[in-house]
Design a protein around this motif. Structure first.
Motif, PDB file in Angstrom:
ATOM      1  N   PRO A 193       0.299  18.754 -22.842  1.00 44.41           N
ATOM      2  CA  PRO A 193      -0.392  18.091 -24.199  1.00 44.41           C
ATOM      3  C   PRO A 193      -1.216  16.809 -24.663  1.00 44.41           C
ATOM      4  CG  PRO A 193       0.707  19.895 -24.788  1.00 44.41           C
ATOM      5  CD  PRO A 193       0.813  19.667 -23.930  1.00 44.41           C
ATOM      6  N   THR A 194      -0.219  16.070 -24.008  1.00 46.52           N
ATOM      7  CA  THR A 194       0.404  14.654 -24.480  1.00 46.52           C
ATOM      8  C   THR A 194      -1.435  14.304 -25.562  1.00 46.52           C
ATOM      9  OG1 THR A 194       1.617  13.945 -22.689  1.00 46.52           O
ATOM     10  CG2 THR A 194       0.421  11.727 -24.216  1.00 46.52           C
ATOM     11  N   PHE A 195      -2.064  14.589 -24.787  1.00 46.02           N
ATOM     12  CA  PHE A 195      -3.873  13.908 -25.186  1.00 46.02           C
ATOM     13  C   PHE A 195      -4.438  14.852 -26.279  1.00 46.02           C
ATOM     14  CE2 PHE A 195      -2.724  11.079 -21.473  1.00 46.02           C
ATOM     15  CZ  PHE A 195      -2.664   9.943 -22.231  1.00 46.02           C
ATOM     16  N   THR A 196      -4.680  15.768 -25.790  1.00 49.12           N
ATOM     17  CA  THR A 196      -5.063  17.004 -26.881  1.00 49.12           C
ATOM     18  C   THR A 196      -4.350  17.226 -27.584  1.00 49.12           C
ATOM     19  OG1 THR A 196      -3.983  18.680 -25.271  1.00 49.12           O
ATOM     20  CG2 THR A 196      -6.556  17.691 -24.843  1.00 49.12           C
ATOM     21  N   ILE A 197      -3.065  16.586 -27.722  1.00 47.15           N
ATOM     22  CA  ILE A 197      -1.730  17.650 -29.215  1.00 47.15           C
ATOM     23  C   ILE A 197      -1.328  18.644 -28.093  1.00 47.15           C
ATOM     24  CG2 ILE A 197      -1.240  17.382 -31.654  1.00 47.15           C
ATOM     25  CD1 ILE A 197      -1.699  14.622 -30.635  1.00 47.15           C
ATOM     26  N   VAL A 198      -2.633  19.794 -28.595  1.00 48.90           N
ATOM     27  CA  VAL A 198      -2.312  21.302 -28.454  1.00 48.90           C
ATOM     28  C   VAL A 198      -3.041  21.312 -27.383  1.00 48.90           C
ATOM     29  CG1 VAL A 198      -3.308  21.860 -30.459  1.00 48.90           C
ATOM     30  CG2 VAL A 198      -2.259  23.403 -29.820  1.00 48.90           C
ATOM     31  N   ASN A 199      -2.726  22.612 -26.525  1.00 54.22           N
ATOM     32  CA  ASN A 199      -2.781  23.500 -25.545  1.00 54.22           C
ATOM     33  C   ASN A 199      -2.529  24.928 -26.222  1.00 54.22           C
ATOM     34  OD1 ASN A 199      -3.969  21.460 -24.099  1.00 54.22           O
ATOM     35  ND2 ASN A 199      -2.133  21.574 -22.449  1.00 54.22           N
ATOM     36  N   GLU A 200      -3.239  25.507 -25.860  1.00 53.91           N
ATOM     37  CA  GLU A 200      -3.344  27.276 -26.147  1.00 53.91           C
ATOM     38  C   GLU A 200      -3.028  28.071 -24.819  1.00 53.91           C
ATOM     39  OE1 GLU A 200      -5.301  28.529 -29.671  1.00 53.91           O
ATOM     40  OE2 GLU A 200      -5.910  26.541 -30.044  1.00 53.91           O
ATOM     41  N   TYR A 201      -2.597  29.202 -24.059  1.00 52.66           N
ATOM     42  CA  TYR A 201      -2.598  29.810 -23.218  1.00 52.66           C
ATOM     43  C   TYR A 201      -2.584  31.360 -24.295  1.00 52.66           C
ATOM     44  CZ  TYR A 201      -1.317  25.516 -21.860  1.00 52.66           C
ATOM     45  OH  TYR A 201      -0.842  24.268 -21.073  1.00 52.66           O
ATOM     46  N   GLU A 202      -3.456  32.565 -23.643  1.00 50.84           N
ATOM     47  CA  GLU A 202      -3.859  33.968 -23.961  1.00 50.84           C
ATOM     48  C   GLU A 202      -3.554  35.011 -23.491  1.00 50.84           C
ATOM     49  OE1 GLU A 202      -6.036  33.681 -27.628  1.00 50.84           O
ATOM     50  OE2 GLU A 202      -7.285  32.155 -26.810  1.00 50.84           O
ATOM     51  N   ASP A 203      -3.380  34.660 -21.828  1.00 45.41           N
ATOM     52  CA  ASP A 203      -3.282  35.158 -20.849  1.00 45.41           C
ATOM     53  C   ASP A 203      -1.517  35.950 -21.221  1.00 45.41           C
ATOM     54  OD1 ASP A 203      -2.072  32.945 -19.713  1.00 45.41           O
ATOM     55  OD2 ASP A 203      -2.508  33.753 -17.878  1.00 45.41           O
ATOM     56  N   GLY A 204      -0.788  35.664 -21.504  1.00 44.37           N
ATOM     57  CA  GLY A 204       0.497  36.231 -21.450  1.00 44.37           C
ATOM     58  C   GLY A 204       1.234  37.193 -22.537  1.00 44.37           C
ATOM     59  N   ARG A 205       2.408  37.504 -23.070  1.00 43.22           N
ATOM     60  CA  ARG A 205       3.014  38.754 -23.614  1.00 43.22           C
ATOM     61  C   ARG A 205       2.336  38.563 -24.864  1.00 43.22           C
ATOM     62  NH1 ARG A 205       7.609  39.884 -26.232  1.00 43.22           N
ATOM     63  NH2 ARG A 205       8.877  37.795 -25.030  1.00 43.22           N
ATOM     64  N   LEU A 206       2.849  37.080 -25.650  1.00 47.18           N
ATOM     65  CA  LEU A 206       2.077  36.709 -26.959  1.00 47.18           C
ATOM     66  C   LEU A 206       1.605  35.424 -26.641  1.00 47.18           C
ATOM     67  CD1 LEU A 206       6.065  36.644 -28.367  1.00 47.18           C
ATOM     68  CD2 LEU A 206       4.439  38.355 -28.917  1.00 47.18           C
ATOM     69  N   LYS A 207       1.340  34.539 -27.698  1.00 48.40           N
ATOM     70  CA  LYS A 207      -0.254  33.550 -26.888  1.00 48.40           C
ATOM     71  C   LYS A 207       0.671  33.243 -27.063  1.00 48.40           C
ATOM     72  CE  LYS A 207      -3.663  30.706 -28.988  1.00 48.40           C
ATOM     73  NZ  LYS A 207      -4.262  30.646 -30.216  1.00 48.40           N
ATOM     74  N   LEU A 208       0.870  31.811 -26.622  1.00 48.34           N
ATOM     75  CA  LEU A 208       1.291  29.983 -26.852  1.00 48.34           C
ATOM     76  C   LEU A 208       0.448  29.355 -26.784  1.00 48.34           C
ATOM     77  CD1 LEU A 208       4.063  28.296 -25.417  1.00 48.34           C
ATOM     78  CD2 LEU A 208       3.210  28.301 -23.846  1.00 48.34           C
ATOM     79  N   PHE A 262       2.598  22.744 -28.069  1.00 47.14           N
ATOM     80  CA  PHE A 262       2.465  21.144 -28.787  1.00 47.14           C
ATOM     81  C   PHE A 262       3.123  19.993 -28.112  1.00 47.14           C
ATOM     82  CE2 PHE A 262       0.032  22.382 -33.089  1.00 47.14           C
ATOM     83  CZ  PHE A 262       0.191  23.635 -32.735  1.00 47.14           C
ATOM     84  N   ASP A 263       2.229  18.918 -28.047  1.00 49.85           N
ATOM     85  CA  ASP A 263       2.633  17.838 -28.206  1.00 49.85           C
ATOM     86  C   ASP A 263       2.503  17.094 -28.698  1.00 49.85           C
ATOM     87  OD1 ASP A 263       4.273  14.730 -26.796  1.00 49.85           O
ATOM     88  OD2 ASP A 263       3.732  15.511 -24.749  1.00 49.85           O
ATOM     89  N   VAL A 264       3.157  16.082 -29.749  1.00 48.10           N
ATOM     90  CA  VAL A 264       3.388  15.390 -30.471  1.00 48.10           C
ATOM     91  C   VAL A 264       3.411  13.977 -30.924  1.00 48.10           C
ATOM     92  CG1 VAL A 264       3.309  17.535 -32.911  1.00 48.10           C
ATOM     93  CG2 VAL A 264       5.134  16.004 -32.388  1.00 48.10           C
ATOM     94  N   TYR A 265       3.485  13.318 -29.833  1.00 47.33           N
ATOM     95  CA  TYR A 265       4.439  12.285 -29.515  1.00 47.33           C
ATOM     96  C   TYR A 265       3.383  11.227 -29.981  1.00 47.33           C
ATOM     97  CZ  TYR A 265       6.197   8.189 -27.025  1.00 47.33           C
ATOM     98  OH  TYR A 265       6.866   7.123 -25.924  1.00 47.33           O
ATOM     99  N   ARG A 266       1.766  11.012 -29.824  1.00 46.94           N
ATOM    100  CA  ARG A 266       0.886  10.691 -29.802  1.00 46.94           C
ATOM    101  C   ARG A 266       0.653  10.717 -31.393  1.00 46.94           C
ATOM    102  NH1 ARG A 266      -0.738   7.665 -25.107  1.00 46.94           N
ATOM    103  NH2 ARG A 266       0.781   8.225 -23.787  1.00 46.94           N
ATOM    104  N   ILE A 267       1.116  11.538 -32.835  1.00 43.02           N
ATOM    105  CA  ILE A 267       0.366  11.957 -33.779  1.00 43.02           C
ATOM    106  C   ILE A 267       1.227  10.916 -34.585  1.00 43.02           C
ATOM    107  CG2 ILE A 267       1.264  13.182 -35.438  1.00 43.02           C
ATOM    108  CD1 ILE A 267      -1.233  14.642 -34.631  1.00 43.02           C
ATOM    109  N   GLY A 268      -0.041   9.881 -35.439  1.00 47.14           N
ATOM    110  CA  GLY A 268       0.805   8.899 -36.394  1.00 47.14           C
ATOM    111  C   GLY A 268       1.632   9.139 -37.261  1.00 47.14           C
ATOM    112  N   SER A 269       0.773  10.059 -37.905  1.00 52.30           N
ATOM    113  CA  SER A 269       1.552  11.195 -39.386  1.00 52.30           C
ATOM    114  C   SER A 269       1.508  12.243 -39.692  1.00 52.30           C
ATOM    115  CB  SER A 269       1.055   9.790 -40.393  1.00 52.30           C
ATOM    116  OG  SER A 269      -0.374  11.523 -40.494  1.00 52.30           O
TER     117      SER A 269
END
Ligand SMILES: Nc1ncnc2c1ncn2[C@@H]1O[C@H](COP(=O)(O)OP(=O)(O)OP(=O)(O)O)[C@@H](O)[C@H]1O
Ligand SMILES: [Mg+2]
Length: 152
Positions: free
Chosen positions: A59-74, A77-84
């Motif tokens: 998720p480098t460009f989207t910051i967060v990807n969500e996955y709902e098809d497992g035992r728990l939602k995942l 995050f990849d915050v490498y490109r976050i400024g603050s």
């Protein structure tokens, strides 16, 4: 601090799956380590352990990807490109952290000031083709998790 030596990608994969099987509601995992250390590779394995069949992409460009098809939602995050850390509030970071889902945060050290007190820090270090994972459990639940997944 507990550490574990992972000889190759298969070792990373099986440890990650073990972590995924043992994760609990609301768990927060913070992954740090140099570029290409294996933060996303570990996350992919954790997702498999959670029973997620969807392909995990960085998720480098989207910051967060969500996955709902497992035992728990995942929430991955990849915050490498976050400024603050303020930008994290804009994407609803607090709601994710307070939810029942699992949050995995690559490059979490960048937003250290807003991480929850209770969490598991995992630092990945290069040892040639191998890796060493260092676990810092912050809270009882995470200590038990580390105990469980590092047991031989
Ligand atoms: N023991 C190992 N564990 C994990 N990955 C390994 C191992 N040995 C080699 N690799 C390779 O290291 C790379 C890890 O890439 P990955 O994208 O997971 O790193 P990353 O830490 O997420 O990088 P980035 O900082 O760019 O997000 C992969 O190409 C993988 O094949
Ligand atoms: Mg990555």
């Amino acid at each position: 601090m507990r550490s574990i030596y992972l000889e190759n990608e298969n070792a990373t994969s099986s440890l990650g799956q073990k972590i995924g099987k043992n994760l609990f509601e609301g768990a927060v995992l913070c992954l740090n380590g140099d570029l290409g250390a294996g933060k996303t590779a570990l996350t992919k394995a954790i997702a498999i352990g959670l029973g997620i069949e969807e392909d995990i992409t960085s998720p480098t460009f989207t910051i967060v990807n969500e996955y709902e098809d497992g035992r728990l939602k995942l929430n991955h995050f990849d915050v490498y490109r976050i400024g603050s850390s303020d930008e994290m509030y804009d994407i609803g970071f607090e709601e994710y952290i307070d939810s029942d889902g699992v949050c995995i945060i690559e490059w979490s050290q960048i937003i250290e000031d807003i991480l929850p007190d209770e969490r598991l820090d995992i630092n990945i270090k290069y040892e040639g083709e191998a890796r060493r994972l260092e676990f810092v459990a912050r809270g009882q639940a995470y200590e038990e998790l580390v105990e469980e997944v590092t047991r031989a």
